[in-house]
Design a protein around this motif. Structure first.
Motif, PDB file in Angstrom:
ATOM      1  N   THR A  37       0.821  -1.196   0.000  1.00 11.78           N
ATOM      2  CA  THR A  37       0.000   0.000   0.000  1.00 11.78           C
ATOM      3  C   THR A  37       0.865   1.261   0.000  1.00 11.78           C
ATOM      4  O   THR A  37       0.399   2.318  -0.377  1.00 11.78           O
ATOM      5  N   LEU A  38       2.122   1.119   0.429  1.00  5.24           N
ATOM      6  CA  LEU A  38       3.025   2.273   0.467  1.00  5.24           C
ATOM      7  C   LEU A  38       4.309   1.907  -0.277  1.00  5.24           C
ATOM      8  O   LEU A  38       5.009   0.981   0.098  1.00  5.24           O
ATOM      9  N   THR A  39       4.614   2.641  -1.354  1.00  6.50           N
ATOM     10  CA  THR A  39       5.763   2.329  -2.200  1.00  6.50           C
ATOM     11  C   THR A  39       6.738   3.493  -2.191  1.00  6.50           C
ATOM     12  O   THR A  39       6.324   4.646  -2.367  1.00  6.50           O
ATOM     13  N   LEU A  40       8.009   3.167  -2.031  1.00  6.54           N
ATOM     14  CA  LEU A  40       9.034   4.209  -2.062  1.00  6.54           C
ATOM     15  C   LEU A  40       9.244   4.688  -3.494  1.00  6.54           C
ATOM     16  O   LEU A  40       9.478   3.892  -4.394  1.00  6.54           O
ATOM     17  N   LEU A  41       9.155   5.997  -3.710  1.00  4.83           N
ATOM     18  CA  LEU A  41       9.379   6.555  -5.043  1.00  4.83           C
ATOM     19  C   LEU A  41      10.805   7.073  -5.180  1.00  4.83           C
ATOM     20  O   LEU A  41      11.435   6.907  -6.221  1.00  4.83           O
ATOM     21  N   ALA A  42      11.295   7.712  -4.130  1.00  7.49           N
ATOM     22  CA  ALA A  42      12.641   8.292  -4.199  1.00  7.49           C
ATOM     23  C   ALA A  42      13.135   8.587  -2.795  1.00  7.49           C
ATOM     24  O   ALA A  42      12.344   8.816  -1.873  1.00  7.49           O
ATOM     25  N   ARG A  43      14.462   8.556  -2.636  1.00  7.11           N
ATOM     26  CA  ARG A  43      15.088   8.938  -1.369  1.00  7.11           C
ATOM     27  C   ARG A  43      16.181   9.943  -1.697  1.00  7.11           C
ATOM     28  O   ARG A  43      16.976   9.713  -2.610  1.00  7.11           O
TER      29      ARG A  43
END
Lengths: 158, 335
Positions: B4-10
């Protein structure tokens, strides 16, 4: 070192220092990953100077190894310290010195909690709350006077 | 609850320092970050990457704790441990200090702009909340000093469409203020948390308020409108805690953000995790149920200090941490 000419606790009980850590065969085995243990944490903080006596926190029994708990996997460290008298006005400074020493020494993944031993201080709750508030700790460490006092407590005695 | 929660960028936002807070501009084209390195950075998206557009480095002598954009998006206010608040004006890509607001005795912890853009609130470790008025000549005047809190004030935020101000404090309470006959008064005290209240967020309607605390709980408060009293005098509406989210967080909750687009509630926790909650459909407004719909353990390498929903793109969330990084996440509401 700080405070007025009158010492709050003029004649504290002095306790014996613990010996050097006994190195086991396991410790010397380079193949094994050594987890950070309670004794290692204790060794980091036991020589911190008391703000008003030329004695270490271990010698004043403010710190004891049994009150140090570390969980390497979870990355958590909990230290309880026991002020020498229940109205010690240095309690927050002592706790801050312990906290700063551990924050500087340990990998950043560790969460460091420093508390007063339950029942050992009249303002236990207030001191604990202050030490747990990382925003106030951060602001305190930007205060150059306070930082100097903390560094004095942390500096090795000659 | 998976995916449900996806990392797009850091992105490393404040290297070798803490990243304390993030704020989207009203149109969502820019994100401001601030930190222990005394610097404010302005970020924008270029070819799909988040890049630093401006560095605001000469305003403050100590940590910049929080930032806030004016509703028009042309001004940025920054609250600093150096006891001042700077107002910056945006000129194309550059930012310049218009004025420095002084008066607090010590660290300024938070700053927030009212929806009208004519009022600004600041709060400090000196236990006070100040309300500032901005006139046409861009002159800032303190119109009220509110001393209702008994301890360090951590956060201030305005109601989304009324001139109602809320503050959260180390004294474990939340207070609400409004103007009454040319002076500002405290009109409600919200008691319930058992330790420091770190942050608060109104929902889109402004009828509900979420608060987060060192007591490891989130609380939802609902405004109970007062009935008109016979004789015409109007009583203040009161706020009631209608829900306590307990048992989800293992350490201090430093921030909460309530999406005005989707109603999703995000929390930033000292256990390095980000969590998202949704109100159950059909739950009683006076006793709502909230369910955990996303849990991202180790969202950051250290404490998460701030979560901020994008104002225009549903489900886009920014977060920042003591590790100096900020991260961008896409939240997909579970079906």
């Amino acid at each position: 070192m700080v405070g007025g000419s009158q010492l709050e606790n003029a004649n504290p009980l002095i306790y014996q220092r613990s010996g050097e850590r006994r190195v086991t065969a396991q410790d010397e085995d380079e193949e094994l990953h050594d987890k950070i243990d309670d004794r290692e944490i204790f060794d980091l903080i036991r020589s911190i100077n008391d703000p008003e006596h030329p004695l270490s926190l271990e010698e004043l029994n403010v710190l004891e190894e049994v009150r140090v708990k570390v969980n390497d996997e979870e990355g958590s460290v909990s230290v309880e310290f026991t002020p020498t008298i229940p109205h010690c006005s240095m309690a927050t400074l002592i706790g801050l010195s312990i906290k700063v020493k551990l924050l500087r020494s340990l990998p950043e993944r560790f969460k460091v909690d420093v508390h007063i031993t339950p029942g050992a201080h009249a303002s236990e709750h207030a001191v604990n709350k202050q030490l747990a508030d990382k925003e106030r700790v951060a602001a305190a460490l930007e205060n150059s006077h306070l930082l100097e006092v903390v560094n004095q407590c942390l500096s090795a005695r000659s | 609850m998976k995916d449900t929660l996806t990392l797009l960028a850091r992105v490393t936002a404040h290297p070798d320092s803490h990243c304390w807070f993030l704020a989207w501009n009203p149109s969502g084209t820019l994100l401001a970050s601030c930190g222990g390195d005394k610097i404010i950075r302005i970020w924008g998206k270029e070819d799909g990457n988040w890049v630093c557009k401006s560095v605001l480095g000469d305003g403050h002598q100590r940590t910049v704790r929080k930032v806030s954009w004016s509703p028009c998006g042309n001004y940025l206010a920054s609250a600093s441990f150096d006891a001042t608040t700077c107002i910056w004006i945006k000129k194309k890509e550059e930012f310049e200090v218009v004025t420095t607001l002084e008066g607090h005795e010590n660290e300024v912890k938070s700053v927030a702009w009212a929806p009208s853009g004519n009022l600004l609130a600041t709060c400090s470790r000196d236990k006070s909340v100040w309300v500032w008025e901005v006139d046409e000549e861009e002159e800032y005047e303190c119109v009220s000093v509110l001393n209702s809190h008994t301890q360090d004030v951590k956060h201030v935020v305005w109601h989304p469409n009324q001139e109602l101000l809320a503050s959260a404090s180390y004294d474990d309470t939340v207070k609400l203020y409004r103007e009454e006959e040319d002076d500002w008064v405290c009109c409600a005290t919200l008691e319930g948390h058992t330790s420091t209240v770190w942050s608060l967020a109104f929902d889109q309607s402004g009828e509900q308020l979420a608060t987060c605390s060192d007591d490891k709980t989130l609380r939802i408060w609902r405004q109970i409108k007062a009935e008109e009293e016979p004789g015409g005098s109007k009583k203040d509406s009161s706020w009631k805690c209608v829900c306590t989210l307990t048992g989800y967080h293992t350490r201090t909750i430093y921030d909460v953000s309530w999406s005005h687009l989707t109603g999703s509630l995000a929390s930033a926790c000292g256990d390095d995790a980000i969590r998202i909650f949704e109100e159950d459909p059909g739950s009683d407004p006076m006793q709502p149920n909230f369910s955990l719909t996303a849990h991202m353990p180790r969202a950051h390498a250290q404490d998460v200090n701030c979560v901020a929903w994008h104002p225009k793109e549903p489900g886009l969330l920014a977060s920042c941490s003591d590790d100096g990084d900020m991260a961008f996440w896409q939240y997909q509401r579970p079906e």
